[in-house]
Design a protein around this motif. Sequence first.
Motif, short mmCIF file in Angstrom:
data_model
loop_
_atom_site.label_atom_id
_atom_site.label_comp_id
_atom_site.label_asym_id
_atom_site.label_seq_id
_atom_site.Cartn_x
_atom_site.Cartn_y
_atom_site.Cartn_z
N GLY A 3 0.82 -1.21 0.00
CA GLY A 3 0.00 0.00 0.00
C GLY A 3 0.86 1.25 0.00
O GLY A 3 1.98 1.27 0.52
N LEU A 4 0.32 2.32 -0.57
CA LEU A 4 1.09 3.55 -0.72
C LEU A 4 1.22 4.35 0.57
O LEU A 4 1.96 5.34 0.62
CB LEU A 4 0.47 4.43 -1.82
CG LEU A 4 0.49 3.84 -3.23
CD1 LEU A 4 -0.10 4.83 -4.22
CD2 LEU A 4 1.90 3.45 -3.64
N SER A 5 0.49 3.97 1.59
CA SER A 5 0.59 4.71 2.86
C SER A 5 1.88 4.40 3.61
O SER A 5 2.28 5.16 4.49
CB SER A 5 -0.61 4.38 3.75
OG SER A 5 -0.64 2.99 4.06
N TRP A 6 2.54 3.30 3.25
CA TRP A 6 3.80 2.97 3.91
C TRP A 6 4.89 3.97 3.49
O TRP A 6 4.94 4.38 2.34
CB TRP A 6 4.24 1.56 3.55
CG TRP A 6 5.36 1.04 4.42
CD1 TRP A 6 6.68 1.03 4.12
CD2 TRP A 6 5.23 0.50 5.73
NE1 TRP A 6 7.40 0.50 5.16
CE2 TRP A 6 6.53 0.17 6.17
CE3 TRP A 6 4.15 0.27 6.57
CZ2 TRP A 6 6.77 -0.39 7.43
CZ3 TRP A 6 4.39 -0.29 7.82
CH2 TRP A 6 5.68 -0.61 8.23
N PRO A 7 5.75 4.40 4.43
CA PRO A 7 6.78 5.40 4.10
C PRO A 7 7.62 4.99 2.89
O PRO A 7 8.07 3.85 2.79
CB PRO A 7 7.62 5.44 5.38
CG PRO A 7 6.68 5.03 6.46
CD PRO A 7 5.76 4.02 5.86
N THR A 8 7.79 5.91 1.98
CA THR A 8 8.58 5.81 0.74
C THR A 8 7.94 4.91 -0.32
O THR A 8 8.48 4.79 -1.42
CB THR A 8 10.03 5.35 0.97
OG1 THR A 8 10.07 3.93 1.24
CG2 THR A 8 10.69 6.12 2.10
N ALA A 9 6.80 4.29 -0.03
CA ALA A 9 6.19 3.40 -1.02
C ALA A 9 5.73 4.18 -2.26
O ALA A 9 5.92 3.72 -3.39
CB ALA A 9 5.02 2.64 -0.41
N ALA A 10 5.14 5.35 -2.06
CA ALA A 10 4.66 6.15 -3.19
C ALA A 10 5.83 6.61 -4.07
O ALA A 10 5.77 6.56 -5.30
CB ALA A 10 3.86 7.34 -2.69
N GLU A 11 6.90 7.05 -3.42
CA GLU A 11 8.08 7.49 -4.18
C GLU A 11 8.66 6.32 -4.98
O GLU A 11 9.07 6.48 -6.14
CB GLU A 11 9.13 8.04 -3.22
CG GLU A 11 10.42 8.48 -3.90
CD GLU A 11 11.50 8.87 -2.90
OE1 GLU A 11 12.62 9.17 -3.35
OE2 GLU A 11 11.23 8.86 -1.68
#
Length: 259
Positions: A151-159
Amino acid sequence: DVLLELTGVTRVPPVPQGGDVKRGAMPVDYSKWASVLQGEVIDLDDGQAKEWSEMSKEERRAASRCADEDDVRLQEIRREHERYLEGITQDAENTDDSWMYDVDLDSYNDFTIKRTWRVVKPRGAKYFKAGYYDKAEQQWLGGLELIQKVGLSWPTAAELLVQLKCNLAQLYVKMERWAEARHIASGALETDPTCEKALYRRALARMHFAEWAEARRDLERLLAVYPRNAEAQRLLAEANEALRRQGSIRRAAAATTQP
């Protein structure tokens, strides 16, 4: 999924069942071809099976040719599976666990994201630089699947997701898979609307499809944030020139239709 997550091995072709087990891989049973290769029973084109002794000379010659072709196919299947086993062995031997120095082993999400940053993404880059584009695509697409699980809420996952999609966009541009390049770059921009690489690579793909106005919008957005990007400036001038020519052609066409 477990194989990809824990070892990074993505080559999992379907193989026949049974036979010897080697290094934990799926066992292979080559015996189902034995009767064909030995010429015991031949299934003719009309669907009737005949014993060797019942065949005419022409049927025997045809059966022999079929057996030779089957033997070639069988040998290729064996070679392919041996290459598959060798690849798994090499991947296991080349595994470097130093990337795990700060991983929380009690957290699947921490393990997965850090492994994707430190193992999957650079491995794909290594394949890309070496010209193994299919393998690079496997790594980066596999990385996206792992991010989706976390999931994108995890730190640095979106980047990380944006970087992997930008890498894939570059790969698709390199392979001239323009529609995929446009699509994956658009996906990166959904997460980061000002991503320099995604805007540039989507503009490249749009220019390939002669989508000059859309490409110009991407390049103008890019230069609003990164005004010193010389390549984007060059592409913008090219897009503007194409639009100017397009406008001239339309005006000329309109003039010829007027009474």
